[in-house]
Design a protein around this motif. Structure first.
Motif, PDB file in Angstrom:
ATOM      1  N   PRO A  51       0.827  -1.227   0.000  1.00 40.07           N
ATOM      2  CA  PRO A  51       0.000   0.000   0.000  1.00 40.07           C
ATOM      3  C   PRO A  51       0.857   1.271   0.000  1.00 40.07           C
ATOM      4  O   PRO A  51       0.517   2.250  -0.669  1.00 40.07           O
ATOM      5  CB  PRO A  51      -0.816  -0.117   1.300  1.00 40.07           C
ATOM      6  N   LEU A  53       3.933   1.610  -1.254  1.00 43.95           N
ATOM      7  CA  LEU A  53       4.529   1.766  -2.597  1.00 43.95           C
ATOM      8  C   LEU A  53       3.495   2.328  -3.584  1.00 43.95           C
ATOM      9  O   LEU A  53       3.802   3.241  -4.356  1.00 43.95           O
ATOM     10  CB  LEU A  53       5.039   0.415  -3.108  1.00 43.95           C
ATOM     11  N   HIS A  54       2.277   1.778  -3.529  1.00 40.94           N
ATOM     12  CA  HIS A  54       1.235   2.234  -4.461  1.00 40.94           C
ATOM     13  C   HIS A  54       0.834   3.686  -4.181  1.00 40.94           C
ATOM     14  O   HIS A  54       0.538   4.435  -5.091  1.00 40.94           O
ATOM     15  CB  HIS A  54       0.009   1.304  -4.389  1.00 40.94           C
ATOM     16  N   LYS A  55       0.857   4.058  -2.896  1.00 39.66           N
ATOM     17  CA  LYS A  55       0.508   5.432  -2.527  1.00 39.66           C
ATOM     18  C   LYS A  55       1.575   6.397  -3.061  1.00 39.66           C
ATOM     19  O   LYS A  55       1.258   7.439  -3.633  1.00 39.66           O
ATOM     20  CB  LYS A  55       0.398   5.500  -0.993  1.00 39.66           C
ATOM     21  N   GLU A  57       3.525   5.909  -5.514  1.00 39.06           N
ATOM     22  CA  GLU A  57       3.420   5.937  -6.987  1.00 39.06           C
ATOM     23  C   GLU A  57       2.284   6.867  -7.414  1.00 39.06           C
ATOM     24  O   GLU A  57       2.448   7.686  -8.317  1.00 39.06           O
ATOM     25  CB  GLU A  57       3.174   4.508  -7.496  1.00 39.06           C
ATOM     26  N   ALA A  58       1.145   6.748  -6.716  1.00 41.90           N
ATOM     27  CA  ALA A  58      -0.001   7.607  -7.053  1.00 41.90           C
ATOM     28  C   ALA A  58       0.292   9.075  -6.767  1.00 41.90           C
ATOM     29  O   ALA A  58      -0.220   9.952  -7.463  1.00 41.90           O
ATOM     30  CB  ALA A  58      -1.228   7.159  -6.258  1.00 41.90           C
ATOM     31  N   ASP A  59       1.130   9.335  -5.763  1.00 41.96           N
ATOM     32  CA  ASP A  59       1.491  10.718  -5.435  1.00 41.96           C
ATOM     33  C   ASP A  59       2.541  11.286  -6.391  1.00 41.96           C
ATOM     34  O   ASP A  59       2.972  12.431  -6.243  1.00 41.96           O
ATOM     35  CB  ASP A  59       2.018  10.800  -3.994  1.00 41.96           C
ATOM     36  N   GLY A  60       2.998  10.441  -7.301  1.00 38.76           N
ATOM     37  CA  GLY A  60       3.976  10.902  -8.294  1.00 38.76           C
ATOM     38  C   GLY A  60       5.406  10.929  -7.787  1.00 38.76           C
ATOM     39  O   GLY A  60       6.289  11.494  -8.436  1.00 38.76           O
ATOM     40  N   THR A  63       8.101   6.052  -9.831  1.00 39.16           N
ATOM     41  CA  THR A  63       7.661   5.606 -11.149  1.00 39.16           C
ATOM     42  C   THR A  63       7.986   4.115 -11.238  1.00 39.16           C
ATOM     43  O   THR A  63       8.774   3.599 -10.445  1.00 39.16           O
ATOM     44  CB  THR A  63       8.350   6.414 -12.264  1.00 39.16           C
ATOM     45  N   THR A  64       7.350   3.428 -12.147  1.00 39.01           N
ATOM     46  CA  THR A  64       7.584   1.980 -12.221  1.00 39.01           C
ATOM     47  C   THR A  64       8.008   1.563 -13.619  1.00 39.01           C
ATOM     48  O   THR A  64       7.737   2.260 -14.588  1.00 39.01           O
ATOM     49  CB  THR A  64       6.305   1.201 -11.861  1.00 39.01           C
ATOM     50  N   GLU A  65       8.685   0.443 -13.668  1.00 39.25           N
ATOM     51  CA  GLU A  65       8.952  -0.164 -14.979  1.00 39.25           C
ATOM     52  C   GLU A  65       8.753  -1.670 -14.856  1.00 39.25           C
ATOM     53  O   GLU A  65       8.986  -2.248 -13.797  1.00 39.25           O
ATOM     54  CB  GLU A  65      10.337   0.204 -15.508  1.00 39.25           C
ATOM     55  N   TYR A  77      10.403  -0.293  -8.910  1.00 42.94           N
ATOM     56  CA  TYR A  77      10.072   1.072  -8.505  1.00 42.94           C
ATOM     57  C   TYR A  77      11.334   1.920  -8.512  1.00 42.94           C
ATOM     58  O   TYR A  77      12.406   1.451  -8.113  1.00 42.94           O
ATOM     59  CB  TYR A  77       9.484   1.086  -7.087  1.00 42.94           C
TER      60      TYR A  77
ATOM     61  N   LEU B  65      -5.895  -4.041  -1.792  1.00 44.44           N
ATOM     62  CA  LEU B  65      -4.856  -3.515  -2.700  1.00 44.44           C
ATOM     63  C   LEU B  65      -5.474  -3.143  -4.052  1.00 44.44           C
ATOM     64  O   LEU B  65      -5.175  -2.092  -4.618  1.00 44.44           O
ATOM     65  CB  LEU B  65      -3.767  -4.563  -2.935  1.00 44.44           C
ATOM     66  N   ASN B  72      -6.593   5.017  -6.904  1.00 47.97           N
ATOM     67  CA  ASN B  72      -5.390   5.809  -7.201  1.00 47.97           C
ATOM     68  C   ASN B  72      -5.202   6.041  -8.694  1.00 47.97           C
ATOM     69  O   ASN B  72      -4.740   7.096  -9.113  1.00 47.97           O
ATOM     70  CB  ASN B  72      -4.140   5.127  -6.637  1.00 47.97           C
ATOM     71  N   LYS B  79      -4.950  13.628 -12.798  1.00 48.04           N
ATOM     72  CA  LYS B  79      -3.864  14.565 -12.487  1.00 48.04           C
ATOM     73  C   LYS B  79      -2.924  14.717 -13.690  1.00 48.04           C
ATOM     74  O   LYS B  79      -2.583  15.833 -14.082  1.00 48.04           O
ATOM     75  CB  LYS B  79      -3.090  14.043 -11.260  1.00 48.04           C
ATOM     76  N   LYS B 224       4.629   3.015 -21.061  1.00 47.90           N
ATOM     77  CA  LYS B 224       6.054   2.672 -20.898  1.00 47.90           C
ATOM     78  C   LYS B 224       6.289   2.003 -19.545  1.00 47.90           C
ATOM     79  O   LYS B 224       7.262   1.296 -19.356  1.00 47.90           O
ATOM     80  CB  LYS B 224       6.895   3.948 -20.964  1.00 47.90           C
ATOM     81  N   THR B 225       5.419   2.294 -18.584  1.00 46.86           N
ATOM     82  CA  THR B 225       5.703   1.842 -17.218  1.00 46.86           C
ATOM     83  C   THR B 225       4.725   0.828 -16.649  1.00 46.86           C
ATOM     84  O   THR B 225       4.938   0.323 -15.569  1.00 46.86           O
ATOM     85  CB  THR B 225       5.717   3.061 -16.265  1.00 46.86           C
TER      86      THR B 225
END
Lengths: 114, 228
Positions: A51, A53-55, A57-60, A63-65, A77, B65, B72, B79, B224-225
């Motif tokens: 949770p 990590l996802h938060k 990521e959502a907050d910018g 970034t993920t690959e 991440y 999750l 999100n 955004k 890309k991600t």
């Protein structure tokens, strides 16, 4: 004593700091790295890790690959530019908190002398 | 670290299938966590470690999750899209935006019939429809790995990001349709007066164009991600 409650508030800072030093990491790797660095004293539970990590990521801030490993997909991440700036803020915030905590727990403690 | 046997991998898949995870994003992350963790232990410890993982990744936890990811993602797309739209009015891109506006303005001023105005408004809607088909096609392609690993539940696996994006693509069409229906019901307006058609078609076409282009840019960044 379980230190999970103590870690909860600083989990995001721990994740950001680790990613600053390791460039990119996947979820399981983060749990193992924390375990390794603290000789098993601190264990990040998966229940809190994903949770967080996802938060982030959502907050910018992250970034993920996606990368294919063996026959599965792995999500790495890494910090965004905003995340890199946020590491310093979060670290200063946490350090300030630890110093204040020291003052409460040990009133004779003086950070200038240590 | 060791390679897991086929039986062990099957046991992991069965345990994860029982959680009924539909998000390909969460499914692949949980599966990778299970495999990465269990690879660190010897065969004798497999059952014990598997039980520990099952205690952590409960049905409720995985579904929480998923729900958070869905929430999100919607926020994230909004955004990102807003940031891109704002960027169109920055100095470096302003000239392109004004150029597009000028072209559409010229076209709308030179149309003569009602059909031509409607055709102008339909162009961005058709482009949005093509875009959503493209996203859906990519969604199928990108979730192929997850579906091949979890063949038993392939019908429920989807990319939550693609789903959020497709919903976003169809949103303006739904809103427009709603507005038209409401104006018929509450205002008794059954057709747009011809005198207002140039202005209405210009505003709608321009709005939909910006909306579609910005969403396409969001897709380009996200593709890309993530799994879309």
């Amino acid at each position: 004593m379980s230190n999970n409650n103590l870690i909860k508030g600083s989990l995001q800072t721990i994740i950001l700091k680790l990613l600053e030093e390791n460039e990119r990491m996947y979820g399981y790797e983060i749990t193992q790295k924390v375990k390794e660095l603290t000789a098993g004293e601190i264990k990040i539970t998966e229940g809190a890790l994903y949770p967080a990590l996802h938060k982030l990521e959502a907050d910018g801030l992250l970034t993920t690959e996606i990368e294919q490993v063996d026959n599965r997909v792995r999500k790495y991440y890494s910090l965004t530019k905003g995340g890199q700036k946020e590491v310093d803020n979060k670290m200063a915030e946490l350090q300030g908190f630890v110093e204040n905590l020291q003052r409460i727990l040990n009133p004779t403690w003086n950070p200038g002398l240590t | 670290m060791r390679n897991l046997t086929a039986i062990e991998l099957q046991a992991i898949k069965c345990a994860i299938v029982r959680k009924e995870i539909s998000s390909a994003e969460i499914l692949m992350e949980v599966y990778d966590h299970y495999v990465s963790h269990l690879q660190e232990f010897e065969e004798d410890d497999f059952d014990g470690q598997m039980a520990e993982l099952e205690e952590k990744f409960t049905y409720g936890y995985c579904h929480a999750l998923q729900a958070n990811l869905q929430k999100n993602l919607r926020k994230d797309i909004s955004k990102s899209q807003w940031l891109i739209i704002k960027n169109y009015f920055c100095f470096s891109k302003l000239i392109y935006s004004l150029g597009l506006l000028l072209i559409l303005f010229t076209v709308s001023m030179n149309l003569r019939s009602e059909d031509q105005y409607f055709l102008m408004m339909y162009v961005p809607i058709i482009l949005l429809a093509v875009f959503s088909i493209f996203v859906l096609f990519n969604w199928r392609k990108r979730t192929r790995i997850a579906k091949s690993i979890f063949a038993e539940q392939k019908d429920i696996i989807k990319s939550y990001l693609s789903e959020a994006l497709v919903l976003r693509i169809t949103l303006p069409v739904l809103i427009l349709n709603g507005l038209l229906q409401m104006s018929k019901i509450f205002l008794n307006i059954h057709e747009i007066p011809f005198a207002f058609l140039p202005q209405i078609s210009l505003v709608l076409t321009m709005g939909l164009m910006f909306y579609g282009i910005s969403l396409f840019e969001v897709w380009k960044i996200k593709s890309k991600t993530s799994l879309i």
